[in-house]
Design a protein around this motif. Structure first.
Motif, short mmCIF file in Angstrom:
data_model
loop_
_atom_site.label_atom_id
_atom_site.label_comp_id
_atom_site.label_asym_id
_atom_site.label_seq_id
_atom_site.Cartn_x
_atom_site.Cartn_y
_atom_site.Cartn_z
N UNK A 73 0.84 -1.21 0.00
CA UNK A 73 0.00 0.00 0.00
C UNK A 73 0.87 1.25 0.00
N UNK A 74 1.93 1.23 0.81
CA UNK A 74 2.85 2.37 0.85
C UNK A 74 3.52 2.57 -0.51
N UNK A 75 3.92 1.48 -1.14
CA UNK A 75 4.56 1.55 -2.45
C UNK A 75 3.59 2.11 -3.49
N UNK A 76 2.34 1.68 -3.45
CA UNK A 76 1.33 2.20 -4.38
C UNK A 76 1.16 3.69 -4.17
N UNK A 77 1.10 4.12 -2.92
CA UNK A 77 0.95 5.55 -2.63
C UNK A 77 2.13 6.34 -3.20
N UNK A 78 3.35 5.83 -3.00
CA UNK A 78 4.54 6.49 -3.53
C UNK A 78 4.49 6.57 -5.05
N UNK A 79 4.07 5.49 -5.69
CA UNK A 79 4.02 5.47 -7.16
C UNK A 79 2.94 6.42 -7.69
N UNK A 80 1.81 6.50 -7.00
CA UNK A 80 0.76 7.44 -7.42
C UNK A 80 1.24 8.89 -7.28
N UNK A 84 1.71 11.59 -10.35
CA UNK A 84 1.16 12.94 -10.28
C UNK A 84 2.25 13.99 -10.54
N UNK A 85 3.41 13.78 -9.93
CA UNK A 85 4.53 14.71 -10.11
C UNK A 85 4.97 14.73 -11.58
N UNK A 86 5.09 13.57 -12.19
CA UNK A 86 5.52 13.50 -13.59
C UNK A 86 4.49 14.11 -14.54
N UNK A 87 3.21 13.90 -14.23
CA UNK A 87 2.17 14.52 -15.06
C UNK A 87 2.24 16.04 -14.96
N UNK A 88 2.50 16.54 -13.76
CA UNK A 88 2.63 17.98 -13.57
C UNK A 88 3.83 18.53 -14.36
#
Length: 133
Positions: A73-80, A84-88
């Motif tokens: 779950x923590x890894x998924x949160x980090x990847x999301x 978001x950062x890369x999309x920005x």
């Protein structure tokens, strides 16, 4: 896997049956076989130990699974957050890119979708030198 090994090793030491002499209560000597045979009380005790061992294994496995779920779950949160950062960053780069660069990006993405496959990687963008003044 490491935890499971230690769990089984500790389980083995906790549930190892005690060796009882044949004269102990709970065992009878089978005259035809010349060996000891467990009686009803001894069988119940063994069944109880097996059940306790299985419960112990189940609780340890559930703990390990819950722990692994939390890590994932923590890894998924980090990847999301990274997505978001890369999309920005991508939005900023597209906003500051020249019309020619955007046109090239669009033509590359159309070629990629027309070929029907995605490689999981974005197409390489070649740098266009700024117009000379």
């Amino acid at each position: 896997m490491y935890r499971l090994f230690h769990l089984l090793k500790s389980l083995d030491s906790q549930t190892a049956p005690e060796k009882l002499p044949s004269s102990e209560v709970g065992q009878e000597v089978d005259p035809s076989a010349g060996s000891t045979v467990p009686t009803g009380a001894n069988t119940v005790a063994i069944d109880n130990k097996i059940e306790q061992a299985m419960d112990l294994v189940k609780s340890h496995l559930m703990f390990a699974v819950r722990e692994e779920v939390e890590v994932l779950k923590e890894k998924i949160t980090e990847l999301l957050e990274r997505i978001s950062q890369l999309e920005h960053e991508n939005d900023i780069l597209r906003a500051n890119a020249s019309a020619e660069t955007l046109k090239q990006l669009n033509s590359q993405s159309h070629k990629k979708s027309a070929s029907g496959g995605t490689t999981g990687k974005s197409p390489p963008v070649t740098a266009i030198p700024p117009p000379s003044t």
